[in-house]
Design an enzyme around this catalytic site. Structure first.
Site, mmCIF file in Angstrom:
data_model
loop_
_atom_site.group_PDB
_atom_site.id
_atom_site.type_symbol
_atom_site.label_atom_id
_atom_site.label_comp_id
_atom_site.label_asym_id
_atom_site.label_seq_id
_atom_site.Cartn_x
_atom_site.Cartn_y
_atom_site.Cartn_z
ATOM 1 N N ASP A 1 0.817 -1.216 0.000
ATOM 2 C CA ASP A 1 0.000 0.000 0.000
ATOM 3 C C ASP A 1 0.850 1.266 0.000
ATOM 4 O OD1 ASP A 1 -2.793 0.063 -0.040
ATOM 5 O OD2 ASP A 1 -2.927 -0.839 1.953
ATOM 6 N N VAL B 1 -3.671 -0.323 -3.087
ATOM 7 C CA VAL B 1 -4.003 -1.750 -3.163
ATOM 8 C C VAL B 1 -5.446 -1.888 -2.708
ATOM 9 C CG1 VAL B 1 -3.515 -4.096 -2.361
ATOM 10 C CG2 VAL B 1 -1.625 -2.481 -2.656
ATOM 11 N N ASP B 2 -6.328 -2.077 -3.669
ATOM 12 C CA ASP B 2 -7.736 -2.238 -3.344
ATOM 13 C C ASP B 2 -8.013 -3.735 -3.177
ATOM 14 O OD1 ASP B 2 -10.484 -1.417 -3.098
ATOM 15 O OD2 ASP B 2 -10.805 -2.269 -5.088
ATOM 16 N N THR C 1 -7.576 -5.635 0.220
ATOM 17 C CA THR C 1 -6.428 -6.097 1.004
ATOM 18 C C THR C 1 -6.529 -7.592 1.337
ATOM 19 O OG1 THR C 1 -7.519 -5.271 2.975
ATOM 20 C CG2 THR C 1 -5.886 -3.867 2.024
ATOM 21 N N SER D 1 -12.381 -6.672 -4.349
ATOM 22 C CA SER D 1 -11.819 -5.467 -4.982
ATOM 23 C C SER D 1 -12.552 -4.980 -6.220
ATOM 24 C CB SER D 1 -10.337 -5.676 -5.334
ATOM 25 O OG SER D 1 -10.205 -6.351 -6.575
ATOM 26 N N LYS E 1 -14.294 -6.418 -9.748
ATOM 27 C CA LYS E 1 -15.701 -6.561 -10.135
ATOM 28 C C LYS E 1 -16.047 -5.611 -11.282
ATOM 29 C CE LYS E 1 -17.001 -6.141 -5.702
ATOM 30 N NZ LYS E 1 -15.785 -6.501 -4.944
ATOM 31 N N LYS F 1 -23.874 -3.469 -4.775
ATOM 32 C CA LYS F 1 -23.230 -3.284 -3.481
ATOM 33 C C LYS F 1 -24.108 -2.401 -2.604
ATOM 34 C CE LYS F 1 -18.979 -1.893 -1.364
ATOM 35 N NZ LYS F 1 -18.525 -0.692 -0.800
ATOM 36 N N ASP G 1 -12.441 4.134 -4.430
ATOM 37 C CA ASP G 1 -12.937 2.773 -4.627
ATOM 38 C C ASP G 1 -13.824 2.629 -5.862
ATOM 39 O OD1 ASP G 1 -11.702 1.516 -2.472
ATOM 40 O OD2 ASP G 1 -13.255 2.171 -1.068
#
Ligand SMILES: *[C@@H]1O[C@H](CO)[C@@H](O)[C@H](O)[C@H]1NC(C)=O
Ligand SMILES: *[C@@H]1O[C@H](CO)[C@@H](O)[C@H](O)[C@H]1NC(C)=O
Ligand SMILES: *[C@@H]1O[C@H](CO)[C@@H](O)[C@H](O)[C@H]1NC(C)=O
Length: 379
Positions: free
Chosen positions: A52, A146-147, A149, A287, A290, A304, A316
């Site tokens: 990250d 870093v999406d 984790t 992450s 998608k 979501k 995000d």
């Protein structure tokens, strides 16, 4: 790359995301083959923390060198406080080492290396420079280093996401997906288990890793495999157009959602899925991969619904939204309105949840189902 608005920015962004993916892979390999033990144990989250911070420092350093450190606004997830604490010394030295190893390879990606290794203070400064809060005017880079984790730690899906927002609107987005299989059959194999295991179409060495990108008014979303071994990034060579799926019958559609229940209400989406006639089991994917799955046509719907009070952050979603739209898809909140990237680091005013679809027919059905089921739910 043809000329035009933001073409230079896109070029930089694609290169820097390739470099960041290489960094993440290296850290993840260290995690998997954990012989360089001390910081890299599987049960703590230091590897992902190292990745990250290292990605954020690297991206910030490169963008600042290129666009001028006084003139680049970066909104990113990590702040520098934790890393500056005395008990984070081991972590910080791992970050310094990782960033320098990564930047030493920058020329392979057509990017500039620093004249000599960066010191601790330069790296802390690069990280802390990413303290912009975005907003309705000006240009802001938006980074999720870093999406996903948990996906990263488990050797599963994760993403590096970089977008540029100008005057509140996303103008380009780049998603690096280091573990995303290049072939759709392999994604299906992993997630849908549709293929009998005996036929083994996708071994452990199957080709994976891609960067997907889009730019406003450029025409389409594009994908390029990550470079391997000593290969140089020749870009935009080897890029191909990606397009959403043409399936609009809910019975044939696949929907994906976050893996973790705390990121989305699985029973609510299951109810929606049932009421619009979705038959398949949801794919639970870590992450922003998608968004990539919708853009590539590997799934048709991504829903979501976070718990009440959770505020979605722009990093995000920004890159994913422009990529899906450029690939022909539709992204709105659950009230059918576009996401608003102009109001700082959060998607303020978001109505309940996020609905991403390959096309308007499925989208309309889901929005309708949300309205119909809302009264009976206490989400
Ligand atoms: C700063 O960035 C803007 C674009 O956001 C550009 O128009 C301007 O020329 C840049 N200024 C300098 C000094 O680089
Ligand atoms: C961000 O940090 C820089 C120093 O790195 C500082 O000059 C600037 O005021 C900060 N901006 C915000 C919005 O906190
Ligand atoms: C999830 O949604 C259901 C309705 O489908 C609701 O009853 C439940 O309270 C929700 N859970 C949370 C944690 O919001």
């Amino acid at each position: 790359m043809e000329d035009g608005e933001f073409s230079m920015e896109l070029d930089m962004a694609v290169r820097v995301v390739h470099l960041a993916c290489a960094l993440c892979r290296r850290v993840q390999e260290g995690l998997v083959s954990a012989d360089n033990a001390q910081v890299m144990t599987k049960d703590d989250d230091s590897p992902v923390t190292i990745a990250d911070w290292s990605v954020q420092a690297t991206v910030s350093w490169i963008l600042s060198e290129y666009f001028g450190s006084k003139n680049v606004s970066i909104v990113a997830e990590e702040d520098v406080q934790t890393l500056s604490k005395p008990d984070s010394r081991t972590l910080l030295s791992a970050v310094v080492k990782t960033v320098n190893e990564c930047l030493a390879e920058a020329q392979r990606y057509g990017l500039q290396c620093p004249p000599s290794e960066l010191g601790t203070s330069e790296i802390l400064e690069a990280i802390s420079r990413c303290n912009s809060t975005g907003g309705p005017t000006g240009r802001h880079w938006v980074l999720d280093p870093v999406d996903g984790t948990l996906g990263f730690v488990r050797g599963d899906q994760y993403a590096v996401a970089l977008a540029l927002i100008e005057n509140g609107e996303v103008v380009l987005g780049v998603l690096g997906c280091p573990n995303y299989p290049l072939k759709k059959e392999c994604f299906d194999y992993h997630y849908k288990a549709a293929t009998p295991k005996s036929s083994q179409p996708c071994s452990d060495t199957f080709e994976k890793g891609c960067v997907i990108y889009a730019r406003r008014s450029y025409g389409g979303a594009w994908m390029r495999p990550l470079v391997h071994g000593d290969e140089k990034l020749e870009w935009p060579n080897s890029a191909s157009l990606v397009r959403v799926s043409s399936i609009d019958d809910p019975a044939l559609a696949t929907f994906c959602e976050p893996v973790e229940k705390r990121n989305s209400n699985h029973s609510f989406t299951a109810g929606l899925a049932h009421s619009v006639g979705l038959r398949k089991q949801p794919l639970r994917v870590y992450s922003m991969v998608k968004y990539a799955a919708i853009a590539r046509g590997d799934a048709e719907i991504f829903m979501k619904f976070a718990r009440t009070g959770y505020r979605e952050k722009i990093w995000d979603h920004a890159a994913g939204v422009i990529i899906v739209e450029a690939a022909g898809g539709v992204v709105t909140d659950a009230g059918g309105r576009p996401l608003d990237f102009s109001r700082g680091i959060y998607l303020e005013g978001l109505d309940r949840g996020i609905i991403v679809c390959s096309g308007p027919i499925l989208h309309e059905k889901i929005i309708g189902a949300v309205y119909a089921s809302w009264d009976s739910s206490s989400l």
